[in-house]
Structures are given as structure tokens and as C-alpha cells.
Design a protein around this motif. Structure first.
Motif, PDB file in Angstrom:
ATOM      1  N   LEU A 139      -0.080  28.718  80.024  1.00  0.00           N
ATOM      2  CA  LEU A 139      -0.872  29.823  79.485  1.00  0.00           C
ATOM      3  C   LEU A 139      -2.351  29.617  79.752  1.00  0.00           C
ATOM      4  O   LEU A 139      -3.092  30.589  79.932  1.00  0.00           O
ATOM      5  CB  LEU A 139      -0.620  29.989  77.990  1.00  0.00           C
ATOM      6  CG  LEU A 139       0.714  30.620  77.601  1.00  0.00           C
ATOM      7  CD1 LEU A 139       0.826  30.749  76.083  1.00  0.00           C
ATOM      8  CD2 LEU A 139       0.909  31.967  78.254  1.00  0.00           C
ATOM      9  N   GLU A 140      -2.802  28.366  79.820  1.00  0.00           N
ATOM     10  CA  GLU A 140      -4.210  28.113  80.132  1.00  0.00           C
ATOM     11  C   GLU A 140      -4.545  28.636  81.522  1.00  0.00           C
ATOM     12  O   GLU A 140      -5.593  29.253  81.724  1.00  0.00           O
ATOM     13  CB  GLU A 140      -4.527  26.615  80.002  1.00  0.00           C
ATOM     14  CG  GLU A 140      -4.583  26.179  78.559  1.00  0.00           C
ATOM     15  CD  GLU A 140      -5.050  24.745  78.383  1.00  0.00           C
ATOM     16  OE1 GLU A 140      -5.355  24.062  79.388  1.00  0.00           O
ATOM     17  OE2 GLU A 140      -5.119  24.317  77.223  1.00  0.00           O
ATOM     18  N   GLN A 141      -3.647  28.416  82.491  1.00  0.00           N
ATOM     19  CA  GLN A 141      -3.878  28.900  83.853  1.00  0.00           C
ATOM     20  C   GLN A 141      -3.830  30.431  83.894  1.00  0.00           C
ATOM     21  O   GLN A 141      -4.644  31.063  84.560  1.00  0.00           O
ATOM     22  CB  GLN A 141      -2.842  28.308  84.815  1.00  0.00           C
ATOM     23  CG  GLN A 141      -3.035  28.757  86.249  1.00  0.00           C
ATOM     24  CD  GLN A 141      -4.398  28.353  86.794  1.00  0.00           C
ATOM     25  OE1 GLN A 141      -4.848  27.239  86.602  1.00  0.00           O
ATOM     26  NE2 GLN A 141      -5.058  29.273  87.470  1.00  0.00           N
ATOM     27  N   VAL A 142      -2.882  31.016  83.171  1.00  0.00           N
ATOM     28  CA  VAL A 142      -2.774  32.481  83.138  1.00  0.00           C
ATOM     29  C   VAL A 142      -4.048  33.088  82.558  1.00  0.00           C
ATOM     30  O   VAL A 142      -4.618  34.028  83.122  1.00  0.00           O
ATOM     31  CB  VAL A 142      -1.533  32.925  82.323  1.00  0.00           C
ATOM     32  CG1 VAL A 142      -1.547  34.429  82.083  1.00  0.00           C
ATOM     33  CG2 VAL A 142      -0.249  32.523  83.029  1.00  0.00           C
ATOM     34  N   VAL A 163     -11.579  30.448  74.422  1.00  0.00           N
ATOM     35  CA  VAL A 163     -10.168  30.106  74.585  1.00  0.00           C
ATOM     36  C   VAL A 163      -9.979  28.668  74.134  1.00  0.00           C
ATOM     37  O   VAL A 163     -10.684  27.775  74.594  1.00  0.00           O
ATOM     38  CB  VAL A 163      -9.727  30.252  76.056  1.00  0.00           C
ATOM     39  CG1 VAL A 163      -8.259  29.887  76.207  1.00  0.00           C
ATOM     40  CG2 VAL A 163      -9.990  31.666  76.555  1.00  0.00           C
ATOM     41  N   GLU A 164      -9.042  28.482  73.249  1.00  0.00           N
ATOM     42  CA  GLU A 164      -8.720  27.131  72.807  1.00  0.00           C
ATOM     43  C   GLU A 164      -7.526  26.641  73.609  1.00  0.00           C
ATOM     44  O   GLU A 164      -6.987  27.365  74.440  1.00  0.00           O
ATOM     45  CB  GLU A 164      -8.449  27.143  71.304  1.00  0.00           C
ATOM     46  CG  GLU A 164      -9.696  27.548  70.522  1.00  0.00           C
ATOM     47  CD  GLU A 164      -9.536  27.442  69.020  1.00  0.00           C
ATOM     48  OE1 GLU A 164      -8.528  26.863  68.574  1.00  0.00           O
ATOM     49  OE2 GLU A 164     -10.426  27.938  68.326  1.00  0.00           O
ATOM     50  N   GLN A 165      -7.102  25.421  73.346  1.00  0.00           N
ATOM     51  CA  GLN A 165      -5.991  24.847  74.100  1.00  0.00           C
ATOM     52  C   GLN A 165      -4.745  25.693  73.905  1.00  0.00           C
ATOM     53  O   GLN A 165      -4.400  26.079  72.786  1.00  0.00           O
ATOM     54  CB  GLN A 165      -5.739  23.421  73.634  1.00  0.00           C
ATOM     55  CG  GLN A 165      -4.719  22.701  74.491  1.00  0.00           C
ATOM     56  CD  GLN A 165      -4.604  21.229  74.109  1.00  0.00           C
ATOM     57  OE1 GLN A 165      -5.242  20.755  73.186  1.00  0.00           O
ATOM     58  NE2 GLN A 165      -3.785  20.522  74.850  1.00  0.00           N
ATOM     59  N   LEU A 166      -4.075  25.980  75.021  1.00  0.00           N
ATOM     60  CA  LEU A 166      -2.870  26.804  74.992  1.00  0.00           C
ATOM     61  C   LEU A 166      -1.690  26.010  75.547  1.00  0.00           C
ATOM     62  O   LEU A 166      -1.859  25.172  76.425  1.00  0.00           O
ATOM     63  CB  LEU A 166      -3.081  28.075  75.830  1.00  0.00           C
ATOM     64  CG  LEU A 166      -4.171  29.012  75.334  1.00  0.00           C
ATOM     65  CD1 LEU A 166      -4.463  30.079  76.367  1.00  0.00           C
ATOM     66  CD2 LEU A 166      -3.737  29.656  74.028  1.00  0.00           C
ATOM     67  N   PRO A 167      -0.499  26.312  75.086  1.00  0.00           N
ATOM     68  CA  PRO A 167       0.677  25.570  75.547  1.00  0.00           C
ATOM     69  C   PRO A 167       1.233  26.125  76.853  1.00  0.00           C
ATOM     70  O   PRO A 167       0.857  27.206  77.303  1.00  0.00           O
ATOM     71  CB  PRO A 167       1.686  25.809  74.419  1.00  0.00           C
ATOM     72  CG  PRO A 167       1.343  27.189  73.933  1.00  0.00           C
ATOM     73  CD  PRO A 167      -0.168  27.264  74.026  1.00  0.00           C
TER      74      PRO A 167
END
Length: 180
Positions: A139-142, A163-167
Motif C-alpha cells: 500500500l505504501e507503493q500504491v 501518509v503513515e506506515q501502511l501494510p
């Protein structure tokens, strides 16, 4: 979905009712509770459900047809944009500053993203729904890709995106991009 079905049984168990509805019945009635009014209401509801299902199927087909036409109609101008930007990139290679090169790269990234979206739209139009398997997606890349494509919109709106850390999740990258 052409014929309304009402299951009638002497056994009033929930399991029989659930199995009847799963098998396609629009309603379930127990013999001991039948009244003329209840039967009329069940028939009316069953006929309405069948008609709504038919209308839904027609609308879904119209949507699939529209998606197919729209994707094909958008493919040609997108190809022209891609060719023009490629030509422009070749013509100005080594003659412009880093900011201009990055802008050209961003345009090509947007063209590639639009191409993937059109591919997904065509897939939907051909199959009715995406049949591709779920895959691990960062999700971070998306989000990073979406923010890159929305950079101009964000800047014009004077917005700040945090944006915080996403899984990583199991999903469809294009669908997740559209969602975000």
C-alpha cells in the motif's frame, strides 16, 4: 431470474429456509402459517424481486458495454500522447534541466498508469468483473504512485498529504490505486 419461486414446506426450520433461498427461491413459507394475505404478499414480493434482478442484469450489461466502448475510444488518444511524449523526450534528451526531464518522466508515468486503468476497464468489460487472483500489494507503493499522479492537483489545492506506515495487503494493484 425469469420465474419467481416461493418455497413452501411443512418443516419450519431456519436451515431449510436458508437452503431454499440459497437455491434461488425469492421467499420461504411454512404451510402452517399460510394465509391468503401472506401468500399474496409473498407472490407480489417474489415477482418484484425477479423484475428487479432482470433490471439489474440489464443495467450491468449496459455498464459493461459502456466500459468496453469507453476503454477502446480512450486507447487511441492515449497512444498518440505516448508517442508524442516519447518523441519529445528523444528530441530534448541532454538539452534540458533535471526538472524538465522529471516532468517528462512524470507524464510518461501518468500515461502508463492510464494505460493500466484502461486495461482493467477492458478486462472488466470483457469478463464482467476482474477474475485475476489477489496478489501481495504494498500500500505504501500504491499511495506513492497515486500521490505522484495527483501531485499537480495537490499543489493547486494547497493541500498537504500525510501518509503513515501502511501494510502490504492481498489485492489488485489497479483497484487499490483507484480506491485511494
Amino acid at each position: 431470474y425469469d420465474v419467481p419461486v416461493i418455497a413452501v414446506s411443512g418443516n419450519g426450520s431456519e436451515q431449510v429456509a436458508v437452503e431454499s433461498l440459497k437455491a434461488g427461491a425469492q421467499d420461504y413459507m411454512v404451510k402452517g402459517t399460510l394465509t391468503p394475505e401472506a401468500v399474496e404478499r409473498a407472490l407480489t414480493n417474489a415477482i418484484e424481486k425477479v423484475e428487479l434482478a432482470r433490471q439489474l442484469a440489464e443495467r450491468r450489461q449496459e455498464l459493461e458495454d459502456f466500459a468496453h466502448i469507453a476503454a477502446h475510444d480512450l486507447r487511441a488518444p492515449l497512444g498518440s500522447i505516448s508517442l508524442f511524449v516519447d518523441w519529445l523526450d528523444d528530441e530534448i534528451a541532454g538539452k534540458v534541466d533535471a526538472q524538465t526531464s522529471e516532468a517528462i518522466s512524470n507524464v510518461m508515468s501518468c500515461v502508463d498508469n492510464m494505460s493500466r486503468l484502461l486495461d482493467s476497464l477492458l478486462e472488466y468489460a470483457q469478463v464482467g468483473r476482474s477474475k485475476s487472483e489477489l496478489e501481495p500489494v504494498s500500500l505504501e507503493q500504491v499511495v506513492a504512485t497515486v500521490l505522484l499522479h495527483l501531485e499537480d492537483t495537490i499543489r493547486k489545492a494547497h493541500a498537504t498529504v500525510r501518509v503513515e506506515q501502511l501494510p502490504a495487503v492481498m489485492g489488485h494493484p489497479v483497484a487499490l490505486s483507484q480506491l485511494i
